[in-house]
Write a protein that holds these residues in place. Structure first.
Motif, PDB file in Angstrom:
ATOM      1  N   THR A  22     -12.169 -12.249  -3.623  1.00 51.78           N
ATOM      2  CA  THR A  22     -12.114 -11.753  -4.995  1.00 51.78           C
ATOM      3  C   THR A  22     -12.886 -10.438  -5.072  1.00 51.78           C
ATOM      4  N   VAL A  23     -12.257  -9.429  -5.675  1.00 48.93           N
ATOM      5  CA  VAL A  23     -12.891  -8.115  -5.771  1.00 48.93           C
ATOM      6  C   VAL A  23     -12.719  -7.558  -7.184  1.00 48.93           C
ATOM      7  N   LYS A  24     -13.625  -6.686  -7.570  1.00 44.21           N
ATOM      8  CA  LYS A  24     -13.518  -5.978  -8.840  1.00 44.21           C
ATOM      9  C   LYS A  24     -13.206  -4.521  -8.551  1.00 44.21           C
ATOM     10  N   VAL A  25     -12.196  -3.994  -9.216  1.00 43.52           N
ATOM     11  CA  VAL A  25     -11.822  -2.591  -9.056  1.00 43.52           C
ATOM     12  C   VAL A  25     -12.739  -1.746  -9.925  1.00 43.52           C
ATOM     13  N   ILE A  26     -13.479  -0.856  -9.298  1.00 43.89           N
ATOM     14  CA  ILE A  26     -14.409   0.004 -10.031  1.00 43.89           C
ATOM     15  C   ILE A  26     -13.693   1.252 -10.547  1.00 43.89           C
ATOM     16  N   ARG A  27     -13.010   1.941  -9.652  1.00 45.20           N
ATOM     17  CA  ARG A  27     -12.284   3.139 -10.087  1.00 45.20           C
ATOM     18  C   ARG A  27     -11.309   3.600  -9.007  1.00 45.20           C
ATOM     19  N   HIS A  28     -10.292   4.342  -9.451  1.00 44.67           N
ATOM     20  CA  HIS A  28      -9.368   5.035  -8.563  1.00 44.67           C
ATOM     21  C   HIS A  28      -9.826   6.483  -8.458  1.00 44.67           C
ATOM     22  N   GLU A  29     -10.195   6.907  -7.277  1.00 41.45           N
ATOM     23  CA  GLU A  29     -10.572   8.308  -7.113  1.00 41.45           C
ATOM     24  C   GLU A  29      -9.317   9.177  -7.233  1.00 41.45           C
ATOM     25  N   PRO A  30      -9.424  10.379  -7.826  1.00 47.96           N
ATOM     26  CA  PRO A  30      -8.234  11.217  -8.058  1.00 47.96           C
ATOM     27  C   PRO A  30      -7.671  11.831  -6.777  1.00 47.96           C
ATOM     28  N   PHE A  31      -6.472  12.382  -6.908  1.00 45.86           N
ATOM     29  CA  PHE A  31      -5.783  13.104  -5.837  1.00 45.86           C
ATOM     30  C   PHE A  31      -5.608  12.245  -4.584  1.00 45.86           C
ATOM     31  N   GLU A  32      -5.101  11.024  -4.800  1.00 45.99           N
ATOM     32  CA  GLU A  32      -4.850  10.083  -3.705  1.00 45.99           C
ATOM     33  C   GLU A  32      -6.110   9.787  -2.902  1.00 45.99           C
ATOM     34  N   GLY A  33      -7.231   9.744  -3.621  1.00 42.85           N
ATOM     35  CA  GLY A  33      -8.490   9.362  -2.990  1.00 42.85           C
ATOM     36  C   GLY A  33      -8.577   7.853  -2.863  1.00 42.85           C
ATOM     37  N   PRO A  34      -9.703   7.344  -2.359  1.00 40.13           N
ATOM     38  CA  PRO A  34      -9.837   5.899  -2.141  1.00 40.13           C
ATOM     39  C   PRO A  34      -9.978   5.122  -3.441  1.00 40.13           C
ATOM     40  N   LEU A  35      -9.762   3.829  -3.333  1.00 38.82           N
ATOM     41  CA  LEU A  35     -10.004   2.891  -4.425  1.00 38.82           C
ATOM     42  C   LEU A  35     -11.388   2.300  -4.188  1.00 38.82           C
ATOM     43  N   VAL A  36     -12.251   2.395  -5.179  1.00 37.56           N
ATOM     44  CA  VAL A  36     -13.609   1.870  -5.046  1.00 37.56           C
ATOM     45  C   VAL A  36     -13.638   0.457  -5.621  1.00 37.56           C
ATOM     46  N   ILE A  37     -14.067  -0.502  -4.816  1.00 35.04           N
ATOM     47  CA  ILE A  37     -14.094  -1.905  -5.241  1.00 35.04           C
ATOM     48  C   ILE A  37     -15.453  -2.522  -4.929  1.00 35.04           C
ATOM     49  N   GLU A  38     -15.725  -3.647  -5.559  1.00 39.52           N
ATOM     50  CA  GLU A  38     -16.884  -4.469  -5.210  1.00 39.52           C
ATOM     51  C   GLU A  38     -16.400  -5.866  -4.874  1.00 39.52           C
ATOM     52  N   LYS A  39     -16.805  -6.371  -3.732  1.00 40.53           N
ATOM     53  CA  LYS A  39     -16.454  -7.723  -3.316  1.00 40.53           C
ATOM     54  C   LYS A  39     -17.342  -8.721  -4.044  1.00 40.53           C
ATOM     55  N   ASP A  40     -16.763  -9.821  -4.473  1.00 37.76           N
ATOM     56  CA  ASP A  40     -17.493 -10.841  -5.216  1.00 37.76           C
ATOM     57  C   ASP A  40     -18.715 -11.300  -4.423  1.00 37.76           C
ATOM     58  N   GLY A  41     -19.881 -11.273  -5.070  1.00 40.31           N
ATOM     59  CA  GLY A  41     -21.108 -11.706  -4.421  1.00 40.31           C
ATOM     60  C   GLY A  41     -21.847 -10.610  -3.695  1.00 40.31           C
ATOM     61  N   GLU A  42     -21.294  -9.381  -3.690  1.00 44.23           N
ATOM     62  CA  GLU A  42     -21.937  -8.260  -3.024  1.00 44.23           C
ATOM     63  C   GLU A  42     -22.070  -7.095  -4.003  1.00 44.23           C
ATOM     64  N   ASP A  43     -23.154  -6.333  -3.847  1.00 46.63           N
ATOM     65  CA  ASP A  43     -23.431  -5.236  -4.762  1.00 46.63           C
ATOM     66  C   ASP A  43     -23.050  -3.868  -4.208  1.00 46.63           C
ATOM     67  N   THR A  44     -22.763  -3.796  -2.920  1.00 49.42           N
ATOM     68  CA  THR A  44     -22.441  -2.506  -2.313  1.00 49.42           C
ATOM     69  C   THR A  44     -20.955  -2.215  -2.454  1.00 49.42           C
ATOM     70  N   PRO A  45     -20.588  -1.109  -3.122  1.00 48.06           N
ATOM     71  CA  PRO A  45     -19.171  -0.781  -3.295  1.00 48.06           C
ATOM     72  C   PRO A  45     -18.494  -0.483  -1.954  1.00 48.06           C
ATOM     73  N   LEU A  46     -17.201  -0.749  -1.891  1.00 49.21           N
ATOM     74  CA  LEU A  46     -16.387  -0.431  -0.722  1.00 49.21           C
ATOM     75  C   LEU A  46     -15.320   0.580  -1.124  1.00 49.21           C
ATOM     76  N   ASN A  47     -15.056   1.519  -0.246  1.00 49.14           N
ATOM     77  CA  ASN A  47     -13.968   2.466  -0.454  1.00 49.14           C
ATOM     78  C   ASN A  47     -12.757   2.016   0.356  1.00 49.14           C
ATOM     79  N   VAL A  48     -11.667   1.714  -0.327  1.00 52.75           N
ATOM     80  CA  VAL A  48     -10.420   1.330   0.335  1.00 52.75           C
ATOM     81  C   VAL A  48      -9.465   2.522   0.245  1.00 52.75           C
ATOM     82  N   SER A  49      -8.971   2.965   1.369  1.00 49.51           N
ATOM     83  CA  SER A  49      -8.146   4.180   1.389  1.00 49.51           C
ATOM     84  C   SER A  49      -6.893   4.036   0.526  1.00 49.51           C
ATOM     85  N   TYR A  50      -6.371   5.170   0.111  1.00 49.53           N
ATOM     86  CA  TYR A  50      -5.147   5.204  -0.706  1.00 49.53           C
ATOM     87  C   TYR A  50      -4.013   4.452  -0.012  1.00 49.53           C
ATOM     88  N   LYS A  51      -3.831   4.727   1.276  1.00 48.95           N
ATOM     89  CA  LYS A  51      -2.744   4.078   2.024  1.00 48.95           C
ATOM     90  C   LYS A  51      -2.964   2.575   2.103  1.00 48.95           C
TER      91      LYS A  51
END
Length: 221
Positions: free
Chosen positions: A178-207
């Motif tokens: 389970t993850v929470k979507v924080i934001r979509h970075e512009p211009f086909e940038g990464p998707l910033v998410i937080e995994k349930d139970g963790e405080d450190t954001p993850l960047n998931v690539s556009y692709k």
């Protein structure tokens, strides 16, 4: 049929081409190839009666195409399950092995393998395993890329691609997380998410965000 044509049928199947129109862009992102190459191959598959292509609407599998794709996907995912569960292969490393094995697998062997594995419903990447008759349950075809900022979702399955699976292994993301979507970075940038139970954001690539399928989360963070 060539392995490339089979790869196209499988990716269209995975993207939901049995139930809806799939875009050239999603096929291109899923296979990691140029959009022009997709157009050319889709035209060939259409000529063979395996897909229907409606310009500006998308691509879907015909009954013939769906039957062929379901058979390929069934054998591929049964082997992936065997390799992970019984031979303890790494989550990300089974695709290439299963790709070879599926082409050497008779229907009889697939049935024996299914029985031996006690009829698994999904492969290690979350993909459903069709029955011997080609039936399979409904699954979500919503992409992580389509989730809204602030939305909590559950990762359901990943496209079967070695590069993608290796990348997600490094991010420590798995089906059912389970993850929470924080934001979509512009211009086909990464998707910033937080995994349930963790405080450190993850960047998931556009692709990658276009190769991950989700369903609504069970809770909000």
């Amino acid at each position: 049929m060539t392995p490339m044509k089979e790869d196209y049928l499988k990716i269209i199947f995975e993207l939901g081409g049995s139930h809806k129109k799939v875009s050239n862009k999603d096929i291109s992102l899923g296979l990691g190839i140029a959009a022009g190459s997709v157009t050319e191959m889709v035209s060939k598959l259409s000529d063979e009666g395996l897909v229907v292509h409606e310009p500006y609407a998308g691509i879907s599998l015909t009954e013939k195409g769906q039957k062929y794709a379901a058979e390929l996907v069934r054998k591929h995912r049964l082997w992936e399950t065997f390799l992970v569960d019984k031979l303890h292969y790494n989550f990300a490393d089974v695709h290439s092995e299963a790709e070879v094995l599926e082409h050497q697998t008779s229907d009889r062997l697939a049935t024996a393998l299914d029985n031996f594995l006690q009829h698994p419903q999904a492969c290690p990447h979350g993909g459903v395993i069709p029955s011997a008759s080609g039936q399979f349950p409904d699954v979500s075809h919503r992409l992580l890329a389509d989730a809204n900022d602030g939305e909590t979702v559950q990762l359901e399955r990943f496209l079967d691609n070695h590069e993608l699976l290796t990348y997600l292994e490094e991010l420590k993301l798995r089906p059912n997380d389970t993850v929470k979507v924080i934001r979509h970075e512009p211009f086909e940038g990464p998707l910033v998410i937080e995994k349930d139970g963790e405080d450190t954001p993850l960047n998931v690539s556009y692709k990658a965000s276009h190769n991950i399928f989700i369903k609504a989360g069970n809770s909000d963070k």
